[in-house]
Scaffold this motif. Structure first.
Motif, PDB file in Angstrom:
ATOM      1  N   ALA A   1      -7.057   2.931   4.041  1.00 22.36           N
ATOM      2  CA  ALA A   1      -5.565   2.045   4.496  1.00 22.36           C
ATOM      3  C   ALA A   1      -4.398   2.464   3.881  1.00 22.36           C
ATOM      4  CB  ALA A   1      -6.024   0.614   4.249  1.00 22.36           C
ATOM      5  N   THR A   2      -4.930   2.617   2.437  1.00 21.84           N
ATOM      6  CA  THR A   2      -3.604   3.314   1.505  1.00 21.84           C
ATOM      7  C   THR A   2      -2.772   4.491   1.934  1.00 21.84           C
ATOM      8  OG1 THR A   2      -4.706   1.903  -0.044  1.00 21.84           O
ATOM      9  CG2 THR A   2      -2.946   3.378  -0.752  1.00 21.84           C
ATOM     10  N   ALA A   3      -4.078   5.500   2.426  1.00 24.64           N
ATOM     11  CA  ALA A   3      -3.645   6.772   2.575  1.00 24.64           C
ATOM     12  C   ALA A   3      -2.891   6.775   4.002  1.00 24.64           C
ATOM     13  CB  ALA A   3      -4.883   7.670   2.986  1.00 24.64           C
ATOM     14  N   ARG A   4      -3.196   5.927   4.998  1.00 22.71           N
ATOM     15  CA  ARG A   4      -2.387   5.714   6.026  1.00 22.71           C
ATOM     16  C   ARG A   4      -0.996   5.302   5.918  1.00 22.71           C
ATOM     17  NH1 ARG A   4      -0.841   1.840   9.355  1.00 22.71           N
ATOM     18  NH2 ARG A   4      -1.830   0.332   7.979  1.00 22.71           N
ATOM     19  N   SER A   5      -0.811   4.074   5.015  1.00 21.88           N
ATOM     20  CA  SER A   5       0.351   3.659   4.661  1.00 21.88           C
ATOM     21  C   SER A   5       1.374   4.608   4.105  1.00 21.88           C
ATOM     22  CB  SER A   5       0.283   2.060   3.785  1.00 21.88           C
ATOM     23  OG  SER A   5      -0.425   1.208   4.640  1.00 21.88           O
ATOM     24  N   GLN A   6       0.815   5.272   3.205  1.00 15.92           N
ATOM     25  CA  GLN A   6       1.387   6.161   2.100  1.00 15.92           C
ATOM     26  C   GLN A   6       1.963   7.543   3.242  1.00 15.92           C
ATOM     27  OE1 GLN A   6      -0.745   7.171  -1.253  1.00 15.92           O
ATOM     28  NE2 GLN A   6      -0.333   5.308  -1.939  1.00 15.92           N
ATOM     29  N   ARG A   7       0.946   7.910   4.133  1.00 18.91           N
ATOM     30  CA  ARG A   7       1.468   8.939   4.952  1.00 18.91           C
ATOM     31  C   ARG A   7       1.981   8.651   6.173  1.00 18.91           C
ATOM     32  NH1 ARG A   7      -2.069  13.602   3.251  1.00 18.91           N
ATOM     33  NH2 ARG A   7      -3.413  12.962   1.381  1.00 18.91           N
ATOM     34  N   GLY A   8       2.429   7.434   6.564  1.00 19.20           N
ATOM     35  CA  GLY A   8       2.981   7.094   7.817  1.00 19.20           C
ATOM     36  C   GLY A   8       4.349   7.338   7.945  1.00 19.20           C
TER      37      GLY A   8
ATOM     38  N   LEU B   1       0.755  -1.260  -0.082  1.00 17.08           N
ATOM     39  CA  LEU B   1       0.139  -0.004   0.042  1.00 17.08           C
ATOM     40  C   LEU B   1       0.732   1.371  -0.098  1.00 17.08           C
ATOM     41  CD1 LEU B   1      -2.728  -0.999   2.649  1.00 17.08           C
ATOM     42  CD2 LEU B   1      -2.759  -1.275  -0.108  1.00 17.08           C
ATOM     43  N   ARG B   2       2.076   1.076   0.193  1.00 18.75           N
ATOM     44  CA  ARG B   2       2.922   2.486   0.074  1.00 18.75           C
ATOM     45  C   ARG B   2       3.145   2.836  -1.072  1.00 18.75           C
ATOM     46  NH1 ARG B   2       5.687  -0.843   4.695  1.00 18.75           N
ATOM     47  NH2 ARG B   2       5.154   0.164   6.611  1.00 18.75           N
ATOM     48  N   ARG B   3       3.196   2.053  -1.992  1.00 15.71           N
ATOM     49  CA  ARG B   3       3.354   2.237  -3.301  1.00 15.71           C
ATOM     50  C   ARG B   3       2.259   3.065  -3.902  1.00 15.71           C
ATOM     51  NH1 ARG B   3       4.327  -3.889  -5.326  1.00 15.71           N
ATOM     52  NH2 ARG B   3       5.742  -4.490  -3.648  1.00 15.71           N
ATOM     53  N   PRO B   4       2.569   4.033  -4.952  1.00 13.24           N
ATOM     54  CA  PRO B   4       1.508   4.711  -5.653  1.00 13.24           C
ATOM     55  C   PRO B   4       0.564   3.712  -6.293  1.00 13.24           C
ATOM     56  CG  PRO B   4       3.841   5.559  -6.141  1.00 13.24           C
ATOM     57  CD  PRO B   4       3.704   4.405  -5.326  1.00 13.24           C
TER      58      PRO B   4
END
Length: 244
Positions: A237-244, A187-190
């Motif tokens: 979930a994706t926003a959390r992983s990308q912004r974490g 999920l950290r990936r675009p």
């Protein structure tokens, strides 16, 4: 403009209610505004210096498909963008939502709202999708339809190709996939999330066209989640992983 064919021909639609009108005004899309005298007074702060035609409540009822019209309707210009412009309008997109054959206007509008809230860069309504300019779609977005780029793409695979061309992986939200809550590295990936039809989900061809199939675990006895709820979980979930 109550019919899709008329909206498409004239490239005009109705924004019904204060949130929709406020968003349309902020986006400079408004051609005309109609309001009852009471609504013009109640929503004066939203309307600002905009020119408003005062009409009888019966006229608003004729324009609105709402059970309880707010008394405020605007005629607005179309605002969707070509799918190919998503990368241009949002350089380096990190998160988009692709709705494939989503036909319920309430669901489509809610997915747009969730994408906006999660900080997504764009939404694509793809395939045999509901009309973006259906008053129920606009109303269900609660103004979010005006806050982020939205493309309309007849061919779902073309939408997927455009996402990949923008440097995004494509994750299909469906049953029997990788566990969403164990997929932080993914999920950290675009990411472009691919959401399917309310009744039958994603066909195997679209599952195969994605990079990964990801599922939301069900811990209780519910059989599944509805489309808009599932989209909200995946996008956040994706926003959390990308912004974490």
């Amino acid at each position: 403009m109550s019919r899709r064919s008329v909206r498409t021909e004239r490239r005009l639609f109705l924004a019904d209610g204060p949130k929709a009108v406020e968003g349309a005004l902020a986006s400079a899309l408004v051609e005309e505004i109609f309001a009852t005298e009471a609504a013009a007074e109640q929503y004066a702060q939203i309307l600002g210096s905009a020119e408003v035609a005062i009409v009888e409540p019966r006229a608003i009822e004729g324009l609105s498909d709402s059970v309880s019209p707010a008394g405020l309707v605007a005629v607005c210009r179309f605002f969707d963008i070509p799918t190919a412009r998503i990368a241009d309008d949002t350089p380096g997109p990190r998160l988009i939502a692709i709705c494939a054959d989503v036909r319920d206007p309430g669901n489509a509008g809610t997915v747009i709202r969730c994408a906006d809230a999660a900080g997504a860069d764009a939404v694509i309504l793809a395939g045999d999708a509901v009309d973006l300019y259906n008053p129920k779609t606009i109303r269900a977005s609660v103004g979010s339809a005006f806050n982020l780029p939205i493309a309309i793409e007849r061919d779902v695979e073309s939408a997927i190709a455009a996402a990949r061309a923008s440097g995004l992986q494509v994750l299909a939200a469906d049953m029997d996939g990788e566990d969403l809550f164990s997929a932080d590295d993914l999920l950290r990936r675009p990411t472009a999330w691919l959401f399917g039809n309310e009744a039958w989900g994603l066909p195997q061809t679209l599952r195969d066209a994605s990079d990964h199939v990801v599922s939301i675990p069900i811990f209780g006895r519910a059989e599944s989640l509805n489309l808009s709820t599932a989209a909200a979980v995946c996008l956040y979930a994706t926003a959390r992983s990308q912004r974490g």
